[in-house]
Design a protein around this motif. Structure first.
Motif, PDB file in Angstrom:
ATOM      1  N   VAL A   3      43.667 -24.466 -26.053  1.00 52.97           N
ATOM      2  CA  VAL A   3      42.826 -23.419 -25.470  1.00 52.97           C
ATOM      3  C   VAL A   3      41.548 -23.328 -26.306  1.00 52.97           C
ATOM      4  CG1 VAL A   3      42.674 -20.949 -24.944  1.00 52.97           C
ATOM      5  CG2 VAL A   3      44.841 -22.152 -24.636  1.00 52.97           C
ATOM      6  N   PHE A   4      40.414 -23.349 -25.609  1.00 54.90           N
ATOM      7  CA  PHE A   4      39.126 -23.335 -26.322  1.00 54.90           C
ATOM      8  C   PHE A   4      38.495 -21.947 -26.243  1.00 54.90           C
ATOM      9  CE2 PHE A   4      38.789 -27.981 -24.696  1.00 54.90           C
ATOM     10  CZ  PHE A   4      39.630 -28.418 -25.702  1.00 54.90           C
ATOM     11  N   ILE A   5      38.248 -21.362 -27.405  1.00 56.14           N
ATOM     12  CA  ILE A   5      37.735 -19.989 -27.480  1.00 56.14           C
ATOM     13  C   ILE A   5      36.466 -19.972 -28.329  1.00 56.14           C
ATOM     14  CG2 ILE A   5      38.243 -17.621 -28.262  1.00 56.14           C
ATOM     15  CD1 ILE A   5      41.235 -18.359 -28.146  1.00 56.14           C
ATOM     16  N   SER A   6      35.460 -19.243 -27.872  1.00 57.19           N
ATOM     17  CA  SER A   6      34.279 -19.073 -28.729  1.00 57.19           C
ATOM     18  C   SER A   6      33.835 -17.620 -28.736  1.00 57.19           C
ATOM     19  CB  SER A   6      33.131 -19.959 -28.252  1.00 57.19           C
ATOM     20  OG  SER A   6      32.063 -19.839 -29.179  1.00 57.19           O
ATOM     21  N   ILE A   7      33.556 -17.136 -29.934  1.00 52.20           N
ATOM     22  CA  ILE A   7      32.948 -15.813 -30.079  1.00 52.20           C
ATOM     23  C   ILE A   7      31.470 -16.103 -30.208  1.00 52.20           C
ATOM     24  CG2 ILE A   7      32.811 -13.765 -31.549  1.00 52.20           C
ATOM     25  CD1 ILE A   7      35.735 -14.481 -32.352  1.00 52.20           C
ATOM     26  N   CYS A   8      30.721 -15.821 -29.170  1.00 51.31           N
ATOM     27  CA  CYS A   8      29.324 -16.258 -29.225  1.00 51.31           C
ATOM     28  C   CYS A   8      28.403 -15.360 -28.420  1.00 51.31           C
ATOM     29  CB  CYS A   8      29.194 -17.710 -28.756  1.00 51.31           C
ATOM     30  SG  CYS A   8      29.640 -17.986 -27.050  1.00 51.31           S
ATOM     31  N   THR A   9      27.155 -15.346 -28.826  1.00 54.01           N
ATOM     32  CA  THR A   9      26.085 -14.667 -28.121  1.00 54.01           C
ATOM     33  C   THR A   9      24.776 -15.178 -28.722  1.00 54.01           C
ATOM     34  OG1 THR A   9      25.219 -12.522 -27.392  1.00 54.01           O
ATOM     35  CG2 THR A   9      25.993 -12.631 -29.651  1.00 54.01           C
ATOM     36  N   LEU A 126      32.061 -11.929 -26.377  1.00 50.11           N
ATOM     37  CA  LEU A 126      30.702 -11.558 -26.779  1.00 50.11           C
ATOM     38  C   LEU A 126      30.784 -10.384 -27.741  1.00 50.11           C
ATOM     39  CD1 LEU A 126      29.138 -11.390 -23.203  1.00 50.11           C
ATOM     40  CD2 LEU A 126      28.690 -13.208 -24.829  1.00 50.11           C
ATOM     41  N   PRO A 127      30.434 -10.582 -29.004  1.00 52.95           N
ATOM     42  CA  PRO A 127      30.443  -9.439 -29.918  1.00 52.95           C
ATOM     43  C   PRO A 127      29.269  -8.518 -29.586  1.00 52.95           C
ATOM     44  CG  PRO A 127      29.735 -11.425 -31.078  1.00 52.95           C
ATOM     45  CD  PRO A 127      29.982 -11.811 -29.651  1.00 52.95           C
ATOM     46  N   MET A 128      29.552  -7.228 -29.459  1.00 56.29           N
ATOM     47  CA  MET A 128      28.528  -6.291 -28.995  1.00 56.29           C
ATOM     48  C   MET A 128      28.326  -5.171 -30.000  1.00 56.29           C
ATOM     49  SD  MET A 128      26.538  -5.876 -26.435  1.00 56.29           S
ATOM     50  CE  MET A 128      27.260  -7.204 -25.475  1.00 56.29           C
ATOM     51  N   GLU A 129      27.065  -4.850 -30.234  1.00 60.55           N
ATOM     52  CA  GLU A 129      26.742  -3.675 -31.039  1.00 60.55           C
ATOM     53  C   GLU A 129      26.035  -2.676 -30.142  1.00 60.55           C
ATOM     54  OE1 GLU A 129      24.724  -4.539 -34.828  1.00 60.55           O
ATOM     55  OE2 GLU A 129      25.536  -6.554 -34.632  1.00 60.55           O
ATOM     56  N   ALA A 130      25.992  -1.424 -30.585  1.00 65.33           N
ATOM     57  CA  ALA A 130      25.408  -0.369 -29.743  1.00 65.33           C
ATOM     58  C   ALA A 130      23.882  -0.388 -29.806  1.00 65.33           C
ATOM     59  CB  ALA A 130      25.949   0.986 -30.170  1.00 65.33           C
ATOM     60  N   ASP A 131      23.301  -1.501 -29.441  1.00 65.69           N
ATOM     61  CA  ASP A 131      21.843  -1.510 -29.317  1.00 65.69           C
ATOM     62  C   ASP A 131      21.431  -2.398 -28.155  1.00 65.69           C
ATOM     63  OD1 ASP A 131      22.073  -3.639 -31.971  1.00 65.69           O
ATOM     64  OD2 ASP A 131      20.872  -4.272 -30.254  1.00 65.69           O
ATOM     65  N   LYS A 132      20.257  -2.070 -27.616  1.00 71.52           N
ATOM     66  CA  LYS A 132      19.824  -2.731 -26.389  1.00 71.52           C
ATOM     67  C   LYS A 132      19.607  -4.226 -26.592  1.00 71.52           C
ATOM     68  CE  LYS A 132      18.007   1.074 -23.799  1.00 71.52           C
ATOM     69  NZ  LYS A 132      17.170   2.159 -24.295  1.00 71.52           N
ATOM     70  N   LEU A 133      19.158  -4.597 -27.783  1.00 71.70           N
ATOM     71  CA  LEU A 133      18.863  -6.003 -28.053  1.00 71.70           C
ATOM     72  C   LEU A 133      20.130  -6.861 -28.004  1.00 71.70           C
ATOM     73  CD1 LEU A 133      15.817  -5.770 -29.650  1.00 71.70           C
ATOM     74  CD2 LEU A 133      16.827  -7.885 -30.469  1.00 71.70           C
ATOM     75  N   THR A 134      21.174  -6.359 -28.633  1.00 72.30           N
ATOM     76  CA  THR A 134      22.441  -7.110 -28.631  1.00 72.30           C
ATOM     77  C   THR A 134      22.989  -7.190 -27.216  1.00 72.30           C
ATOM     78  OG1 THR A 134      22.845  -6.177 -30.808  1.00 72.30           O
ATOM     79  CG2 THR A 134      24.662  -7.340 -29.804  1.00 72.30           C
ATOM     80  N   GLY A 138      23.549 -10.561 -25.085  1.00 76.53           N
ATOM     81  CA  GLY A 138      24.868 -10.862 -24.523  1.00 76.53           C
ATOM     82  C   GLY A 138      24.789 -11.150 -23.027  1.00 76.53           C
ATOM     83  N   MET A 139      24.028 -10.331 -22.327  1.00 82.35           N
ATOM     84  CA  MET A 139      23.932 -10.524 -20.869  1.00 82.35           C
ATOM     85  C   MET A 139      23.166 -11.806 -20.540  1.00 82.35           C
ATOM     86  SD  MET A 139      25.828  -8.162 -19.889  1.00 82.35           S
ATOM     87  CE  MET A 139      26.599  -8.297 -21.495  1.00 82.35           C
ATOM     88  N   MET A 140      22.129 -12.100 -21.341  1.00 83.51           N
ATOM     89  CA  MET A 140      21.400 -13.364 -21.129  1.00 83.51           C
ATOM     90  C   MET A 140      22.321 -14.557 -21.351  1.00 83.51           C
ATOM     91  SD  MET A 140      17.733 -12.548 -22.852  1.00 83.51           S
ATOM     92  CE  MET A 140      17.439 -14.224 -23.421  1.00 83.51           C
ATOM     93  N   THR A 141      23.147 -14.438 -22.359  1.00 82.92           N
ATOM     94  CA  THR A 141      24.104 -15.519 -22.656  1.00 82.92           C
ATOM     95  C   THR A 141      25.047 -15.715 -21.472  1.00 82.92           C
ATOM     96  OG1 THR A 141      23.995 -14.909 -24.987  1.00 82.92           O
ATOM     97  CG2 THR A 141      25.840 -16.307 -24.334  1.00 82.92           C
ATOM     98  N   LEU A 142      25.565 -14.605 -20.970  1.00 84.21           N
ATOM     99  CA  LEU A 142      26.509 -14.673 -19.855  1.00 84.21           C
ATOM    100  C   LEU A 142      25.841 -15.244 -18.600  1.00 84.21           C
ATOM    101  CD1 LEU A 142      29.378 -13.795 -20.130  1.00 84.21           C
ATOM    102  CD2 LEU A 142      28.814 -11.637 -19.043  1.00 84.21           C
ATOM    103  N   ASP A 143      24.595 -14.801 -18.332  1.00 80.68           N
ATOM    104  CA  ASP A 143      23.857 -15.314 -17.169  1.00 80.68           C
ATOM    105  C   ASP A 143      23.650 -16.827 -17.298  1.00 80.68           C
ATOM    106  OD1 ASP A 143      23.721 -12.832 -16.063  1.00 80.68           O
ATOM    107  OD2 ASP A 143      21.723 -12.381 -16.835  1.00 80.68           O
ATOM    108  N   ALA A 144      23.281 -17.254 -18.502  1.00 79.55           N
ATOM    109  CA  ALA A 144      23.069 -18.695 -18.713  1.00 79.55           C
ATOM    110  C   ALA A 144      24.381 -19.456 -18.510  1.00 79.55           C
ATOM    111  CB  ALA A 144      22.516 -18.934 -20.119  1.00 79.55           C
ATOM    112  N   PHE A 145      25.478 -18.897 -19.016  1.00 75.98           N
ATOM    113  CA  PHE A 145      26.784 -19.564 -18.885  1.00 75.98           C
ATOM    114  C   PHE A 145      27.190 -19.678 -17.419  1.00 75.98           C
ATOM    115  CE2 PHE A 145      28.800 -18.619 -23.335  1.00 75.98           C
ATOM    116  CZ  PHE A 145      27.727 -19.237 -23.927  1.00 75.98           C
ATOM    117  N   SER A 146      26.833 -18.649 -16.625  1.00 79.68           N
ATOM    118  CA  SER A 146      27.276 -18.658 -15.226  1.00 79.68           C
ATOM    119  C   SER A 146      26.576 -19.750 -14.418  1.00 79.68           C
ATOM    120  CB  SER A 146      27.058 -17.285 -14.590  1.00 79.68           C
ATOM    121  OG  SER A 146      25.670 -17.071 -14.426  1.00 79.68           O
ATOM    122  N   LYS A 147      25.463 -20.251 -14.949  1.00 76.72           N
ATOM    123  CA  LYS A 147      24.743 -21.318 -14.234  1.00 76.72           C
ATOM    124  C   LYS A 147      25.239 -22.713 -14.621  1.00 76.72           C
ATOM    125  CE  LYS A 147      20.537 -18.635 -13.576  1.00 76.72           C
ATOM    126  NZ  LYS A 147      20.398 -17.633 -14.652  1.00 76.72           N
TER     127      LYS A 147
END
Ligand SMILES: Nc1ncnc2c1ncn2[C@@H]1O[C@H](COP(=O)(O)OP(=O)(O)O)[C@@H](O)[C@H]1O
Ligand SMILES: [Mg+2]
Length: 227
Positions: A3-9, A126-134, A138-147
């Motif tokens: 199983v391949f797992i990555s903690i990434c953003t 996706l490790p997330m912190e309580a700030d808009k930048l993170t 994270g969302m940009m990463t997910l959008d890129a992955f979905s393509k």
């Protein structure tokens, strides 16, 4: 099957390497899983380098060595790999039985090989912190992955993990990020919140597990199909 797992953003300093290390070490030492870490985080390769440092320390410390021997197993494999070589390495590991492969990747996705790695991943956290930048990263990463297409049609499962969680922070920030994440429909929010604490920095090790990560491992065992 492995199983391949990555903690990434796409953002540095969010805890990718720290969380990968705590998880990989706990899965290996306590859960007795076969674990392999591919450190593709060029140029720091801090995972690989920390393992090398720990082995050097171990050679000079008989007490530590005895502690490690108590685990009764050799340390897990940590391989330094480039993003361009990582896809072939994943393919060569794919049929290894009951194996968790963790990939520590760079904080930028615009590098050769990245899409080929993503294609092969089973789980992304996706490790997330309580700030808009993170959150935006994270969302940009997910959008890129979905393509990116999938290898053999296998789905990619994505999870959000609160890291550096502060109970003193305005709770509305957590709630608003969680509701935006929930609206996507392609992201599951993990219930475990990793607190902002020096324990994560001070106790990160490729050899010795820290019990604080247990709650996250428990949740992952419940939610991920690991074997
Ligand atoms: N939950 C946490 N609480 C406090 N510090 C943390 C936490 N997670 C990570 N850190 C610290 O944040 C810094 C960046 O973490 P790191 O794992 O290197 O991030 P990345 O790999 O995403 O660049 C490190 O100093 C690490 O010790
Ligand atoms: Mg890192």
């Amino acid at each position: 099957m492995a199983v391949f797992i990555s903690i990434c953003t796409q953002k540095g300093g969010t805890g990718k390497t720290t969380l990968t290390m705590h998880m990989a070490t706990y899965f290996h030492a306590v859960e007795k899983k076969n674990v392999i870490v591919l450190d593709a985080d060029f140029p720091q390769h801090s995972f690989f380098n920390e393992r090398a440092l720990e082995i050097t320390k171990l050679r000079q410390d008989t007490e530590l060595l005895a502690d490690l021997q108590k685990q009764g197993r050799a340390p897990y494999d940590v391989r330094k790999v480039s993003m361009t070589d990582a896809p072939a390495m994943l393919d060569s590991l794919a049929d290894q039985p009951d194996t968790l492969v963790f990939l520590d990747m760079p904080g930028t996705i615009n590098i050769a090989g990245y899409d080929q790695v993503v294609k092969r991943l089973d789980y992304v956290i996706l490790p997330m912190e309580a700030d808009k930048l993170t959150f935006a990263a994270g969302m940009m990463t997910l959008d890129a992955f979905s393509k990116i297409g999938r290898t053999k049609g296998k789905p990619l499962k994505s999870y959000l993990l609160w890291n550096k969680y502060k109970s003193s922070e305005r709770q509305a920030i957590y709630e608003s990020i969680e509701s935006m994440a929930a609206q996507r429909g392609d992201l599951t929010i993990l219930e475990t919140r990793i607190k902002d604490s020096v324990i994560w920095k001070n106790n990160r090790s490729t050899l010795f597990p820290h019990p604080e990560i247990k709650r996250l491992i428990y949740e992952i065992n419940q939610k991920f199909a690991l074997n």
